[in-house]
Scaffold this motif. Sequence first.
Motif, mmCIF file in Angstrom:
data_model
loop_
_atom_site.group_PDB
_atom_site.id
_atom_site.type_symbol
_atom_site.label_atom_id
_atom_site.label_comp_id
_atom_site.label_asym_id
_atom_site.label_seq_id
_atom_site.Cartn_x
_atom_site.Cartn_y
_atom_site.Cartn_z
ATOM 1 N N LYS A 216 0.807 -1.220 0.000
ATOM 2 C CA LYS A 216 0.000 0.000 0.000
ATOM 3 C C LYS A 216 0.840 1.270 0.000
ATOM 4 N N ASP A 217 1.863 1.329 0.843
ATOM 5 C CA ASP A 217 2.683 2.539 0.909
ATOM 6 C C ASP A 217 3.441 2.768 -0.391
ATOM 7 N N ALA A 218 3.980 1.680 -0.956
ATOM 8 C CA ALA A 218 4.730 1.809 -2.212
ATOM 9 C C ALA A 218 3.829 2.286 -3.341
ATOM 10 N N VAL A 219 2.631 1.722 -3.425
ATOM 11 C CA VAL A 219 1.700 2.120 -4.472
ATOM 12 C C VAL A 219 1.241 3.566 -4.274
ATOM 13 N N LYS A 220 0.997 3.929 -3.010
ATOM 14 C CA LYS A 220 0.566 5.304 -2.726
ATOM 15 C C LYS A 220 1.630 6.299 -3.161
ATOM 16 N N ALA A 221 2.883 6.037 -2.821
ATOM 17 C CA ALA A 221 3.975 6.941 -3.199
ATOM 18 C C ALA A 221 4.127 7.003 -4.713
ATOM 19 N N TYR A 222 3.997 5.863 -5.366
ATOM 20 C CA TYR A 222 4.114 5.830 -6.824
ATOM 21 C C TYR A 222 2.976 6.610 -7.464
ATOM 22 N N ARG A 223 1.774 6.406 -6.979
ATOM 23 C CA ARG A 223 0.601 7.077 -7.543
ATOM 24 C C ARG A 223 0.704 8.593 -7.404
ATOM 25 N N GLU A 224 1.306 9.044 -6.316
ATOM 26 C CA GLU A 224 1.465 10.481 -6.106
ATOM 27 C C GLU A 224 2.435 11.104 -7.110
ATOM 28 N N SER A 225 3.251 10.284 -7.753
ATOM 29 C CA SER A 225 4.186 10.802 -8.756
ATOM 30 C C SER A 225 3.540 10.979 -10.128
ATOM 31 N N PHE A 226 2.311 10.490 -10.296
ATOM 32 C CA PHE A 226 1.675 10.530 -11.609
ATOM 33 C C PHE A 226 1.458 11.976 -12.062
ATOM 34 N N ALA A 227 1.649 12.194 -13.342
ATOM 35 C CA ALA A 227 1.469 13.523 -13.917
ATOM 36 C C ALA A 227 -0.014 13.841 -14.076
ATOM 37 N N SER A 228 -0.316 15.130 -14.150
ATOM 38 C CA SER A 228 -1.661 15.601 -14.472
ATOM 39 C C SER A 228 -1.619 16.294 -15.825
ATOM 40 N N LYS A 229 -2.793 16.560 -16.374
ATOM 41 C CA LYS A 229 -2.847 17.310 -17.626
ATOM 42 C C LYS A 229 -2.181 18.671 -17.451
#
Length: 663
Positions: free
Chosen positions: A25-38
């Motif tokens: 969960k923590d790894a996925v959360k940190a990774y997801r927070e790196s995702f770009a936005s439009k």
Amino acid sequence: MCGDNHSHDHGHGHHHHDNDFTDYKDAVKAYRESFASKEDVMNHAPDPAVREMLKYMDEQGVENCFDRFDKQKPHCTFGLAGVCCRICSLGPCKITERSPRGTCGANADLIVARNMVRSAAGGVAGHGARAREVMLTMKKAAEGNVDLPIVGKDKVMGVAKAYGLETEGKTVEALAGEIADILLEDMSRTVPGTHKTLKAIAPAERQKVWEELGLTPISSYHEVFEALHQTTVGTQGDWRKAMDHFLRLGLTFSMNSVVGGSIAQDCLYGVPHRSTIKANLGALRTDTVNIAIHGHAPMMAMKVIETARTDKFVKMAEEAGAKGIQFYGICCSGLSSMYRLGGVIPLSNANGSELVVATGALDLWLADIQEVFPGIMDVANCYKTVVVTTNESNRLPGAEHIGYKRDLEDLDKLPELAEKIVTRAIESFTNRRDVKRHIPPYEMEAQVGFGLEVLSEHFHGSVEPIAEALKEGKIRGIINLAGCTNTRIVFEKAIVDIVDILLKNNILVFTNGCASFPMAKLGYCRPEAREKCGDSLKAFLGDNLPPVLHFGECIDNAHAVGTFATIAGFAGHPIKDMPFAEVTPEWSNEKGVGAALAFRMLGFDSYHCVHAPVQGSKKVRDFLYGGTRELLGSCMNVDPDPQKVAAMIINDFEAARRKLGWA
């Protein structure tokens, strides 16, 4: 497991499995927070044409993939971790600390491994389906059943020699037919036997490794069939054995989908040749009939371009008020025709395709297979762009279909179909005079069409000077830059950022496929880009070579590997020991899984800014991100930060150089 580790949950017995659950969960959360936005893309995409078109589409209220990506947030934790299983209808099952096993008893390790196997099988089938069509076309051309010349005569003779075929007294067409039969047999063999392409082409050192590991494939059809069999409910229960088949699929992808497809394409249409072209949206014209070539199968695209350049259709376009017919490249069909026929202007990879349509400048969008987003239709309808599909595997609701049958029995009708398509484009030009054009004023010259033959000619007979420059330290290493683009990353930024750092550190770049578009659009594929390089690489390149050598479309990975292997041969070391790497910063689909895996099977480390869905299994993740080193001499390296990825590559290259005893 025995009941001594037993507790109760709502009155029901529940087993806990020690050391069985990876907390993702923590790894996925940190990774997801790196995702770009439009918004990130609008502000930070390296291509100013992309930034302008995103703003323009926003003002027009026209949706694109970056809008849709934002609407998907937050992305599914289970999917990102790879712990969602929907193979059977006992579920779908998701792995959590509370439920560490699916209904059938599969744990996260097995579920993640099975999902990766299925993804790799999809990649083999994706590139393999395109390769099969070209192989069949080559066979039909060789037999005279379709009016296409065998253009790559030298390639036919070279491949025939590699296969050990008797050439005395045989025509090029007869040999091309024999080669096509070998390629198709390797693609579809059902009775286990010698994989002839692998035996003829692969380095002996690698063949020994694969044989000892039991990974030598039977055929693409067999291995994809077996992948679906192994991963079906209640079959393969050992995650590690599943990963063996994952590796086998990578080898299948390499030898059949890429190398086999490349051989067929080079024999039929000829090898790439070096040329200078224009790239990016500023090269769009407003006074010509504009046709975009999009997809991965070259047969229809090549015939349409040839047809449009005949006197009949040039005159028809002029009578309609146009100053000719101009072609533009999207994805690999555009790149393939660009360096073989010339005059095709590359504009974008898949993620930017909707932005290209929104310029309003395209009269006809010719789509064959793969990377053709369904969302293109919505944008095309806004700007009256006619979309024509040509392949039964890719039909779009609302598009017109002008194509050959799925069994290719009517390939002899290619000239007739091509005439229909060009006529339709001219009609569309006439009907679209009222459509507003918005063309960002950015264009760039780029040199394309590099490969072993072109580089050997440049260096007066062989690529040995590149090997010598590597040993002497003038070139610190060489990467193959490829892969898709991904909405998780600021569009094309990771590609550009990594290349900027590597060039400054005297690392030479080969590129092909979708990652090559920003290189061409932003000036990296011209000799003037040597100013981006460190001193020793800049001196080696001289005045005539760009620091990023554009090899072409995605299956031109085969040309890149051939060049790497030849350089390694001159250096006297196997590929796995050389300062070489496969770099796909923004990979995004099953073919990307296959491509990176194929390079690792050949001994290249691979580097990425996008994680595979393996964070739910420490065992599978550790196997891919390090465990294959002992087996293959290579592994997978991932960090969402492109600067950290570039640093990893530089450090690994320097370590390889020290091990080789090179300064």
